[in-house]
Structures are given as C-alpha cells and as structure tokens.
Design a protein around this motif. Sequence first.
Motif, PDB file in Angstrom:
ATOM      1  N   ALA B  54       0.859  -1.183   0.000  1.00 13.40           N
ATOM      2  CA  ALA B  54       0.000   0.000   0.000  1.00 13.40           C
ATOM      3  C   ALA B  54       0.895   1.234   0.000  1.00 13.40           C
ATOM      4  O   ALA B  54       1.836   1.331   0.781  1.00 13.40           O
ATOM      5  CB  ALA B  54      -0.908  -0.006   1.228  1.00 13.40           C
ATOM      6  N   ARG B  55       0.622   2.155  -0.902  1.00 15.47           N
ATOM      7  CA  ARG B  55       1.468   3.350  -1.010  1.00 15.47           C
ATOM      8  C   ARG B  55       0.970   4.457  -0.096  1.00 15.47           C
ATOM      9  O   ARG B  55      -0.229   4.629   0.101  1.00 15.47           O
ATOM     10  CB  ARG B  55       1.474   3.850  -2.448  1.00 15.47           C
ATOM     11  CG  ARG B  55       2.045   2.860  -3.427  1.00 15.47           C
ATOM     12  CD  ARG B  55       1.896   3.428  -4.824  1.00 15.47           C
ATOM     13  NE  ARG B  55       2.412   2.530  -5.840  1.00 15.47           N
ATOM     14  CZ  ARG B  55       1.691   1.560  -6.377  1.00 15.47           C
ATOM     15  NH1 ARG B  55       0.442   1.368  -5.986  1.00 15.47           N
ATOM     16  NH2 ARG B  55       2.205   0.776  -7.304  1.00 15.47           N
ATOM     17  N   TRP B  56       1.925   5.201   0.391  1.00 19.54           N
ATOM     18  CA  TRP B  56       1.613   6.359   1.233  1.00 19.54           C
ATOM     19  C   TRP B  56       1.147   7.487   0.321  1.00 19.54           C
ATOM     20  O   TRP B  56       1.892   7.963  -0.524  1.00 19.54           O
ATOM     21  CB  TRP B  56       2.874   6.763   1.990  1.00 19.54           C
ATOM     22  CG  TRP B  56       2.707   7.876   2.966  1.00 19.54           C
ATOM     23  CD1 TRP B  56       1.702   8.783   3.061  1.00 19.54           C
ATOM     24  CD2 TRP B  56       3.619   8.196   4.022  1.00 19.54           C
ATOM     25  NE1 TRP B  56       1.918   9.648   4.088  1.00 19.54           N
ATOM     26  CE2 TRP B  56       3.079   9.321   4.697  1.00 19.54           C
ATOM     27  CE3 TRP B  56       4.840   7.654   4.454  1.00 19.54           C
ATOM     28  CZ2 TRP B  56       3.736   9.898   5.791  1.00 19.54           C
ATOM     29  CZ3 TRP B  56       5.476   8.233   5.537  1.00 19.54           C
ATOM     30  CH2 TRP B  56       4.915   9.341   6.198  1.00 19.54           C
ATOM     31  N   GLU B  57      -0.111   7.904   0.486  1.00 20.09           N
ATOM     32  CA  GLU B  57      -0.640   9.000  -0.321  1.00 20.09           C
ATOM     33  C   GLU B  57      -0.479  10.291   0.460  1.00 20.09           C
ATOM     34  O   GLU B  57      -1.151  10.522   1.450  1.00 20.09           O
ATOM     35  CB  GLU B  57      -2.127   8.768  -0.630  1.00 20.09           C
ATOM     36  CG  GLU B  57      -2.431   7.421  -1.258  1.00 20.09           C
ATOM     37  CD  GLU B  57      -1.907   7.292  -2.684  1.00 20.09           C
ATOM     38  OE1 GLU B  57      -1.364   8.284  -3.220  1.00 20.09           O
ATOM     39  OE2 GLU B  57      -2.026   6.191  -3.243  1.00 20.09           O
ATOM     40  N   ARG B  58       0.399  11.118  -0.003  1.00 16.42           N
ATOM     41  CA  ARG B  58       0.605  12.404   0.653  1.00 16.42           C
ATOM     42  C   ARG B  58      -0.221  13.448  -0.079  1.00 16.42           C
ATOM     43  O   ARG B  58      -0.069  13.604  -1.274  1.00 16.42           O
ATOM     44  CB  ARG B  58       2.066  12.825   0.594  1.00 16.42           C
ATOM     45  CG  ARG B  58       2.960  12.001   1.462  1.00 16.42           C
ATOM     46  CD  ARG B  58       4.368  12.110   0.924  1.00 16.42           C
ATOM     47  NE  ARG B  58       5.290  11.396   1.785  1.00 16.42           N
ATOM     48  CZ  ARG B  58       5.990  11.980   2.742  1.00 16.42           C
ATOM     49  NH1 ARG B  58       5.871  13.264   2.958  1.00 16.42           N
ATOM     50  NH2 ARG B  58       6.809  11.287   3.497  1.00 16.42           N
ATOM     51  N   PHE B  75      -2.908   5.197   3.293  1.00 17.05           N
ATOM     52  CA  PHE B  75      -2.200   4.270   2.409  1.00 17.05           C
ATOM     53  C   PHE B  75      -3.221   3.647   1.478  1.00 17.05           C
ATOM     54  O   PHE B  75      -4.332   3.309   1.910  1.00 17.05           O
ATOM     55  CB  PHE B  75      -1.523   3.160   3.221  1.00 17.05           C
ATOM     56  CG  PHE B  75      -0.501   3.642   4.212  1.00 17.05           C
ATOM     57  CD1 PHE B  75       0.792   3.928   3.819  1.00 17.05           C
ATOM     58  CD2 PHE B  75      -0.834   3.771   5.551  1.00 17.05           C
ATOM     59  CE1 PHE B  75       1.743   4.354   4.740  1.00 17.05           C
ATOM     60  CE2 PHE B  75       0.103   4.195   6.476  1.00 17.05           C
ATOM     61  CZ  PHE B  75       1.390   4.492   6.076  1.00 17.05           C
ATOM     62  N   THR B  76      -2.855   3.470   0.226  1.00 20.77           N
ATOM     63  CA  THR B  76      -3.792   2.820  -0.695  1.00 20.77           C
ATOM     64  C   THR B  76      -3.101   1.756  -1.521  1.00 20.77           C
ATOM     65  O   THR B  76      -1.916   1.851  -1.844  1.00 20.77           O
ATOM     66  CB  THR B  76      -4.435   3.822  -1.674  1.00 20.77           C
ATOM     67  OG1 THR B  76      -3.397   4.387  -2.474  1.00 20.77           O
ATOM     68  CG2 THR B  76      -5.189   4.912  -0.967  1.00 20.77           C
ATOM     69  N   THR B  81      -8.131   0.947   1.079  1.00 17.64           N
ATOM     70  CA  THR B  81      -7.551   2.168   1.618  1.00 17.64           C
ATOM     71  C   THR B  81      -7.438   2.007   3.129  1.00 17.64           C
ATOM     72  O   THR B  81      -8.370   1.542   3.786  1.00 17.64           O
ATOM     73  CB  THR B  81      -8.434   3.387   1.285  1.00 17.64           C
ATOM     74  OG1 THR B  81      -8.489   3.533  -0.138  1.00 17.64           O
ATOM     75  CG2 THR B  81      -7.871   4.657   1.896  1.00 17.64           C
ATOM     76  N   VAL B  82      -6.275   2.331   3.653  1.00 20.77           N
ATOM     77  CA  VAL B  82      -6.022   2.247   5.093  1.00 20.77           C
ATOM     78  C   VAL B  82      -5.752   3.658   5.590  1.00 20.77           C
ATOM     79  O   VAL B  82      -4.785   4.291   5.153  1.00 20.77           O
ATOM     80  CB  VAL B  82      -4.794   1.355   5.402  1.00 20.77           C
ATOM     81  CG1 VAL B  82      -4.611   1.196   6.905  1.00 20.77           C
ATOM     82  CG2 VAL B  82      -4.901   0.011   4.707  1.00 20.77           C
ATOM     83  N   MET B  83      -6.630   4.142   6.456  1.00 22.26           N
ATOM     84  CA  MET B  83      -6.405   5.458   7.048  1.00 22.26           C
ATOM     85  C   MET B  83      -6.038   5.269   8.509  1.00 22.26           C
ATOM     86  O   MET B  83      -6.707   4.515   9.225  1.00 22.26           O
ATOM     87  CB  MET B  83      -7.652   6.328   6.926  1.00 22.26           C
ATOM     88  CG  MET B  83      -7.770   7.000   5.566  1.00 22.26           C
ATOM     89  SD  MET B  83      -9.362   7.790   5.311  1.00 22.26           S
ATOM     90  CE  MET B  83     -10.361   6.383   4.882  1.00 22.26           C
ATOM     91  N   VAL B  84      -4.987   5.913   8.947  1.00 25.01           N
ATOM     92  CA  VAL B  84      -4.557   5.760  10.330  1.00 25.01           C
ATOM     93  C   VAL B  84      -4.278   7.114  10.952  1.00 25.01           C
ATOM     94  O   VAL B  84      -3.675   7.985  10.330  1.00 25.01           O
ATOM     95  CB  VAL B  84      -3.289   4.888  10.455  1.00 25.01           C
ATOM     96  CG1 VAL B  84      -3.626   3.479  10.853  1.00 25.01           C
ATOM     97  CG2 VAL B  84      -2.481   4.900   9.197  1.00 25.01           C
ATOM     98  N   ASN B  85      -4.724   7.244  12.167  1.00 20.18           N
ATOM     99  CA  ASN B  85      -4.456   8.461  12.937  1.00 20.18           C
ATOM    100  C   ASN B  85      -3.636   8.090  14.160  1.00 20.18           C
ATOM    101  O   ASN B  85      -3.983   7.173  14.893  1.00 20.18           O
ATOM    102  CB  ASN B  85      -5.766   9.115  13.347  1.00 20.18           C
ATOM    103  CG  ASN B  85      -5.509  10.485  13.952  1.00 20.18           C
ATOM    104  OD1 ASN B  85      -5.207  10.592  15.133  1.00 20.18           O
ATOM    105  ND2 ASN B  85      -5.594  11.517  13.144  1.00 20.18           N
ATOM    106  N   THR B 156       2.394  -1.768   4.498  1.00 20.75           N
ATOM    107  CA  THR B 156       2.754  -0.378   4.226  1.00 20.75           C
ATOM    108  C   THR B 156       4.263  -0.212   4.346  1.00 20.75           C
ATOM    109  O   THR B 156       4.933  -1.044   4.965  1.00 20.75           O
ATOM    110  CB  THR B 156       2.102   0.585   5.232  1.00 20.75           C
ATOM    111  OG1 THR B 156       2.721   0.408   6.519  1.00 20.75           O
ATOM    112  CG2 THR B 156       0.600   0.339   5.343  1.00 20.75           C
ATOM    113  N   PRO B 157       4.808   0.849   3.744  1.00 19.87           N
ATOM    114  CA  PRO B 157       6.186   1.226   4.090  1.00 19.87           C
ATOM    115  C   PRO B 157       6.237   1.592   5.574  1.00 19.87           C
ATOM    116  O   PRO B 157       5.197   1.804   6.196  1.00 19.87           O
ATOM    117  CB  PRO B 157       6.455   2.462   3.223  1.00 19.87           C
ATOM    118  CG  PRO B 157       5.349   2.532   2.227  1.00 19.87           C
ATOM    119  CD  PRO B 157       4.184   1.807   2.824  1.00 19.87           C
TER     120      PRO B 157
END
Lengths: 201, 161
Positions: B54-58, B75-76, B81-85, B156-157
Amino acid sequence: MSELRTAGANPPWDGLDGSDRHAACMVAARDGDRTALDVLVTELTPLVWHVARGNGLDRSTAEDVVQTVWLALLRHLDRLVEPRALVGWLVTTTRREAQRSWRTNRGQVPLSVELTEQLPTEDWLPEDEALRDDRDRRLWTAFSRLNHRCQEILRLTVLAGRAEYRAVAEALSMPRGSIGPTRGRCLSQLRELLNAEGGSR
Amino acid sequence: MNDIDPRDDDRGHEDAAVLTDLGRLVHELDPPPVGLVERIQFAIALEHLDVEVARWERAGSFAGVRGDRPGTITFTVDNLTVMVNFTSTGERHRIDGWLVPAGQHTVEVRVADHNSTTTRADDGGRFVLSDVPAGTTQILVHLVNSQGEPGRTVVTPTIML
C-alpha cells in the motif's frame, strides 16, 4: 559487509561482484535466505535512491518510494525470471513509482520523458551553503538547473563509475542507442551551464 | 566494456573531470538518509513474502508525521484504503484506523525492536490499538473474505513515530 554473513559456511555470493553477486543473492533469497535480501538492500539502495531523487522527488517522498520499491520486489522474487535483471527492474520500477508519486501527490500529470526534459529544477536539491569551494558551488548550481532526465542520467553515470556498481553499468548499457547520446547531450548542457556560472575552472 | 565510461567519448578528459567532481558532490550532498537501509530491512523482514504494497498518499505538501505531530496518514493499494491516525501518549501511541471497504480484517502493527500488536477491525472497518510503542512502524492488514477465510496481506512502508 562481513557482519551480514551468516555464521559458519560462506554464502554463495561470497567473492562474487557485480551482477553475478546480485544473481547469487536473488537465487538464495528465493530459497528463503533473508540475509541475501539484506545484502541486496544494503548494496543497491543507493541506486534506487538516486533514481528516485533524479526523478525530482524530495528526500521524504524519495524515502517512501525507495521502501515501496523494495517491498514490491518481495512478490517479484519468483517472477523475475532472470536474476541478473534485478538492477534493470529496480530502475524501471523506481521511475514508475516516482512518476506515480508526482501524479498523486501534486495533482500533476505524470512526467513523461518529454516533460522531464523540459522541466528545470532548482527547488529540491539540498542547500549548497556547506560548499566552501567556489568551483563545487558552481558545479552543483549548474547540475541543479538541468532537467530531471539529465539529472537522473548523470546520477546513474557517476554511480555506475564506482567499482561496486559495475552491474548498474551493465544494466544501463543495454539500451545503447538511447542512453549514450542522451548522456552526451546532458554533459554538454551541464558544461554550458557551468561556463555560464563563471567558467569551468 | 563499460559503455558509460565517459573516457570513451571524444570530449574525453574534461567530461571525465566534471563527472568525477559531480560524483563526489552527489555523494557528499545527497546520500541516502541515515538509517534508511535498516528501515527497509525491517520492512521486508516479513513472515510471508507474497504481499501487496500500500502506497503512502501524501496530500499536497503534507509532511507526514515524521516529527512528533499527530496526524492522519492514508495508504492505498488497488482495492483497499487504510487510514490511520496517530496520537502520541508520551513514549507510546494510540492508533485509530479505518479500512475502506470495511471488513473484519486482522490488523498487525510492527514496531522495530518490539513485538507485533494485533487487533481485528469491526464490521465498519474501524480498529483501535491504544498502546503501541514508538519507533519505526509498519502496518499489515491480513484480509479475510466474506466467509472469514484468510486471503491477501497488504503491507505499508515504515513510518517513523
């Protein structure tokens, strides 16, 4: 690199260099040897880094892309039919990821070769304040004014000039017709810019 | 044999001199970040290698959470899609995450030099890990299908928290 060797018997890549070494590491990695993968990461991360940076990524984004490329290699270990093709695969995949990163993160169209050749870059190279030598400062400034395509080619050229990156030279020499003249043109541009900065000496 | 040796060129020595200087400058001024090789080696030290990245979408100029600022990272990969806070609680972190599309997938958080922490997302795709050590961090999502059978693994990275 001795700390990376497994205890006891010498690993199969011991004493090899260039693409022979990478191929031996790839074969061992396919058989589950994690040390072999670590050797490849240690020795080829500078290559992946300079391709990412040469394609205009800032240092933070380049770091993400470099990690993404190595993670992507994991499932390609068995798919890269020819182990010697590793360097070429890394360069191609890094370029593609870098262009994808441009597209998604900056809302821009992906950088085609044509576009990278038109696009001068000055805004993303490290500060040159540390450069005491005037000639160094002028050369770095001239380099930073080259387009992305030329910056990548010249980064790869100087990397491939080091003995431990013989495999990079081998991999890049495959498309002879395209890389040779382009590199010559990039070097001419660099020298013109250097002259404009106040002479080459 | 070395096709990109500049000394093969007619312009010869001057080009070679420029390239020698340029090579020195590139390596002095723009080397790979310290610790990057070790972070990659951690990221790829996975039990199973058949993983999707999964790539980090900035978004825009968002600088990520490389400092100690809490923030949301997305990350997608193709269809996840993985959203993390991340919320800092001193030496440790609370992670609130959300998977889209939702599914009761297993979420594993790897932190260098620590044991993995694992939880399962709820049927809305949400997950919480309330006490994760700080450090070089990687998230794995072990997907399950609608029958609850294991499928792909998404990784993820690493991020530095």
